[in-house]
Design a protein around this motif. Structure first.
Motif, PDB file in Angstrom:
ATOM      1  N   VAL A 112      52.131  67.189  21.109  1.00 45.23           N
ATOM      2  CA  VAL A 112      53.057  66.757  20.071  1.00 45.23           C
ATOM      3  C   VAL A 112      54.419  66.367  20.653  1.00 45.23           C
ATOM      4  N   THR A 113      54.821  67.025  21.736  1.00 44.83           N
ATOM      5  CA  THR A 113      56.075  66.625  22.374  1.00 44.83           C
ATOM      6  C   THR A 113      55.812  65.874  23.678  1.00 44.83           C
ATOM      7  N   GLY A 114      54.582  65.488  23.887  1.00 47.61           N
ATOM      8  CA  GLY A 114      54.226  64.674  25.044  1.00 47.61           C
ATOM      9  C   GLY A 114      53.565  63.394  24.573  1.00 47.61           C
ATOM     10  N   GLN A 115      52.574  62.943  25.335  1.00 43.83           N
ATOM     11  CA  GLN A 115      51.901  61.700  24.948  1.00 43.83           C
ATOM     12  C   GLN A 115      50.739  61.989  23.997  1.00 43.83           C
ATOM     13  N   THR A 116      50.465  61.025  23.122  1.00 47.58           N
ATOM     14  CA  THR A 116      49.277  61.085  22.278  1.00 47.58           C
ATOM     15  C   THR A 116      48.238  60.202  22.931  1.00 47.58           C
ATOM     16  N   VAL A 117      47.068  60.765  23.200  1.00 46.15           N
ATOM     17  CA  VAL A 117      46.060  60.028  23.960  1.00 46.15           C
ATOM     18  C   VAL A 117      44.743  59.990  23.183  1.00 46.15           C
ATOM     19  N   SER A 118      43.949  58.973  23.442  1.00 44.14           N
ATOM     20  CA  SER A 118      42.606  58.919  22.830  1.00 44.14           C
ATOM     21  C   SER A 118      41.637  58.274  23.821  1.00 44.14           C
ATOM     22  N   PRO A 119      41.472  58.901  24.992  1.00 39.83           N
ATOM     23  CA  PRO A 119      40.547  58.338  25.990  1.00 39.83           C
ATOM     24  C   PRO A 119      39.095  58.489  25.527  1.00 39.83           C
TER      25      PRO A 119
ATOM     26  N   TYR B 224      37.925  63.244  27.654  1.00 36.25           N
ATOM     27  CA  TYR B 224      39.070  64.126  27.935  1.00 36.25           C
ATOM     28  C   TYR B 224      38.517  65.446  28.454  1.00 36.25           C
ATOM     29  N   ILE B 225      38.920  65.817  29.653  1.00 41.17           N
ATOM     30  CA  ILE B 225      38.451  67.088  30.215  1.00 41.17           C
ATOM     31  C   ILE B 225      39.646  68.042  30.294  1.00 41.17           C
ATOM     32  N   ALA B 226      39.571  69.106  29.514  1.00 39.82           N
ATOM     33  CA  ALA B 226      40.675  70.083  29.453  1.00 39.82           C
ATOM     34  C   ALA B 226      40.333  71.253  30.364  1.00 39.82           C
ATOM     35  N   CYS B 227      41.101  71.429  31.418  1.00 41.97           N
ATOM     36  CA  CYS B 227      40.813  72.476  32.411  1.00 41.97           C
ATOM     37  C   CYS B 227      41.798  73.636  32.252  1.00 41.97           C
TER      38      CYS B 227
ATOM     39  N   GLY C 255      47.838  66.010  20.341  1.00 44.50           N
ATOM     40  CA  GLY C 255      47.969  64.854  21.218  1.00 44.50           C
ATOM     41  C   GLY C 255      46.653  64.341  21.780  1.00 44.50           C
ATOM     42  N   MET C 256      45.527  65.087  21.601  1.00 45.47           N
ATOM     43  CA  MET C 256      44.281  64.653  22.263  1.00 45.47           C
ATOM     44  C   MET C 256      43.018  64.769  21.422  1.00 45.47           C
ATOM     45  N   LYS C 257      43.167  65.284  20.181  1.00 45.71           N
ATOM     46  CA  LYS C 257      41.931  65.572  19.434  1.00 45.71           C
ATOM     47  C   LYS C 257      41.193  64.312  18.990  1.00 45.71           C
ATOM     48  N   LYS C 258      41.844  63.151  19.116  1.00 41.93           N
ATOM     49  CA  LYS C 258      41.137  61.912  18.756  1.00 41.93           C
ATOM     50  C   LYS C 258      40.372  61.320  19.949  1.00 41.93           C
ATOM     51  N   SER C 259      40.296  62.055  21.044  1.00 42.81           N
ATOM     52  CA  SER C 259      39.543  61.570  22.212  1.00 42.81           C
ATOM     53  C   SER C 259      38.073  61.409  21.835  1.00 42.81           C
ATOM     54  N   GLY C 260      37.396  60.448  22.515  1.00 44.41           N
ATOM     55  CA  GLY C 260      36.009  60.160  22.168  1.00 44.41           C
ATOM     56  C   GLY C 260      35.074  61.339  22.423  1.00 44.41           C
TER      57      GLY C 260
ATOM     58  N   ASP D 128      35.958  82.137  23.447  1.00 46.17           N
ATOM     59  CA  ASP D 128      36.568  82.056  22.114  1.00 46.17           C
ATOM     60  C   ASP D 128      37.875  81.261  22.104  1.00 46.17           C
ATOM     61  N   ALA D 129      38.193  80.588  23.194  1.00 44.18           N
ATOM     62  CA  ALA D 129      39.448  79.809  23.231  1.00 44.18           C
ATOM     63  C   ALA D 129      39.405  78.743  22.130  1.00 44.18           C
ATOM     64  N   PRO D 130      40.511  78.548  21.413  1.00 45.68           N
ATOM     65  CA  PRO D 130      40.527  77.603  20.290  1.00 45.68           C
ATOM     66  C   PRO D 130      40.133  76.166  20.666  1.00 45.68           C
ATOM     67  N   ILE D 131      40.270  75.803  21.937  1.00 49.08           N
ATOM     68  CA  ILE D 131      39.886  74.449  22.357  1.00 49.08           C
ATOM     69  C   ILE D 131      38.401  74.210  22.036  1.00 49.08           C
ATOM     70  N   GLY D 132      37.618  75.299  21.992  1.00 52.92           N
ATOM     71  CA  GLY D 132      36.195  75.201  21.681  1.00 52.92           C
ATOM     72  C   GLY D 132      35.936  74.589  20.307  1.00 52.92           C
ATOM     73  N   GLU D 133      36.924  74.697  19.407  1.00 51.90           N
ATOM     74  CA  GLU D 133      36.729  74.155  18.051  1.00 51.90           C
ATOM     75  C   GLU D 133      36.736  72.633  18.026  1.00 51.90           C
ATOM     76  N   VAL D 134      37.389  72.000  19.012  1.00 54.02           N
ATOM     77  CA  VAL D 134      37.402  70.521  19.027  1.00 54.02           C
ATOM     78  C   VAL D 134      36.532  69.964  20.160  1.00 54.02           C
ATOM     79  N   ALA D 135      36.119  70.830  21.085  1.00 58.47           N
ATOM     80  CA  ALA D 135      35.368  70.336  22.253  1.00 58.47           C
ATOM     81  C   ALA D 135      33.929  69.986  21.881  1.00 58.47           C
ATOM     82  N   ASP D 136      33.426  68.884  22.446  1.00 59.56           N
ATOM     83  CA  ASP D 136      32.011  68.560  22.296  1.00 59.56           C
ATOM     84  C   ASP D 136      31.186  69.456  23.206  1.00 59.56           C
ATOM     85  N   VAL D 137      31.755  69.773  24.367  1.00 56.33           N
ATOM     86  CA  VAL D 137      31.094  70.691  25.303  1.00 56.33           C
ATOM     87  C   VAL D 137      32.138  71.692  25.785  1.00 56.33           C
TER      88      VAL D 137
END
Ligand SMILES: Cc1cc2nc3c(=O)[nH]c(=O)nc-3n(C[C@H](O)[C@H](O)[C@H](O)COP(=O)(O)OP(=O)(O)OC[C@H]3O[C@@H](n4cnc5c(N)ncnc54)[C@H](O)[C@@H]3O)c2cc1C
Length: 303
Positions: free
Chosen positions: A236-243, A246-249, A260-265, A275-284
């Motif tokens: 939200v205070t950085g870039q908004t991306v939609s690649p 998107y690999i979140a490490c 900023g990234m939930k619209k990624s393909g 149980d990390a919340p990123i799991g709710e938007v991750a495809d894998v």
């Protein structure tokens, strides 16, 4: 129940995140009206009432005048809630409006809670539920916490005017110089979060990005720690991306990052916490130590 939504314009256009106000109102189950200091060209696709004040007369921002314009719309609409986005506009103007109306204010709302509003506290480590007493209640919403909704329709315009001058003059916005790559155009982004551990581990993330032909992004703590430059921050205070990918490490998935990234393909998250919340938007979601999994993946892909 009625909510007066305070839209935000920049350079004569309605800012995209103003649509999150509609998403919030819909979750609240409130009828809506909007107030906008802008121009006819900035009107949203929305079938309700829009109180429109002319930005060429009142400025895109002028705290004294804008707060009185919002007050004038409140007097006509008599809402239960006056709702801003938690942007530089909202966080400056909302408290002024609350003080003028002698109204309670709750800032940075991230969710509706039983009988109140949920907001972060203690540097985002905890959440508190705040119940406001009085009416109207002035709220600011954290970006990305509520869905953007375009209601559709043609607004019924109500002209909005106040007399007098403000005590300050708005000189304009100045875009921050953007350093580094423009992540908004990248098709593949591999982002490093705090879970990467230390700056010396970042080449592991950069290697994976290189093998995939992608760019390297980061969460805010990685930037705040000085491990990567500010231009790499996604959120939200950085870039908004939609690649496409998107690999979140080692990124937990705080709302400000997700915004900023939930619209990624396709989203892959590597996190040792299943149980990390990123799991709710991750495809894998790969449940693994990033420093073990990423080098192994890079080695496989490089073959
Ligand atoms: C007004 C405001 C604006 C903000 N703007 C942004 C923004 O634009 N962008 C942004 O990113 N944040 C932003 N934030 C900060 C945001 O709230 C979070 O604090 C931040 O996104 C968390 O970053 P993180 O996921 O890297 O770190 P953490 O939340 O600390 O998460 C680290 C994750 O790594 C995992 N992990 C740890 N070790 C390993 C390992 N060895 N292997 C695998 N996984 C591991 C953990 O399980 C955890 O899930 C903002 C905050 C505020 C208040």
């Amino acid at each position: 129940m009625k909510a007066l939504l305070v839209g935000e314009c920049r350079d004569g256009k309605l800012l995209e995140h103003s649509h999150e106000l509609f998403g919030f109102a819909s979750q609240l189950g409130a009828e809506t009206a909007m107030v906008l200091i802008g121009s006819e060209g900035a009107l949203p696709s929305y079938g309700g009432t829009v109180y429109l004040a002319d930005a060429s007369k009142y400025g895109e921002y002028n705290p004294d005048l804008h707060k009185r314009l919002v007050q004038a719309a409140v007097e006509r609409e008599k809402p239960d809630y006056v709702v801003f986005m938690h942007t530089s506009y909202g966080w400056d103007l909302a408290p002024r409006v609350a003080a003028l109306l002698q109204a309670p204010q709750v800032s940075e709302v991230v969710a509706l809670a039983e009988g109140g509003f949920e907001r972060p506290c203690c540097s985002q480590k905890m959440r508190q539920v705040v119940q406001a007493v009085g009416s109207p209640v002035v709220l600011t919403l954290q970006g990305g916490a509520f869905p953007a909704v375009v209601p559709g329709g043609t607004p019924q315009q109500q002209p909005l005017d106040v007399d007098g001058k403000g005590r300050g003059e708005f000189l304009g916005y100045e875009a921050a110089a953007r350093k580094g790559v423009d992540l908004s155009r990248a098709e593949i982004i591999v982002s490093a979060g705090r879970g990467v551990g230390k700056k010396e581990n970042l080449p592991v993330i950069a290697e994976l990005a290189k093998v995939l032909g992608g760019e390297v992004g980061a969460s805010r703590p990685v930037v705040d720690s000085g491990w990567m430059e500010a231009g790499a921050q996604v959120g939200v205070t950085g870039q908004t991306v939609s690649p496409k990918l998107y690999i979140a490490c080692g990124i937990s998935g705080a709302i400000q990052h997700l915004a900023g990234m939930k619209k990624s393909g396709f989203i892959v998250a590597i996190n040792k916490d299943r149980d990390a919340p990123i799991g709710e938007v991750a495809d894998v979601l790969v449940v693994a130590d990033v420093m073990q999994f990423v080098p192994a993946l890079t080695a496989k892909l490089a073959k």
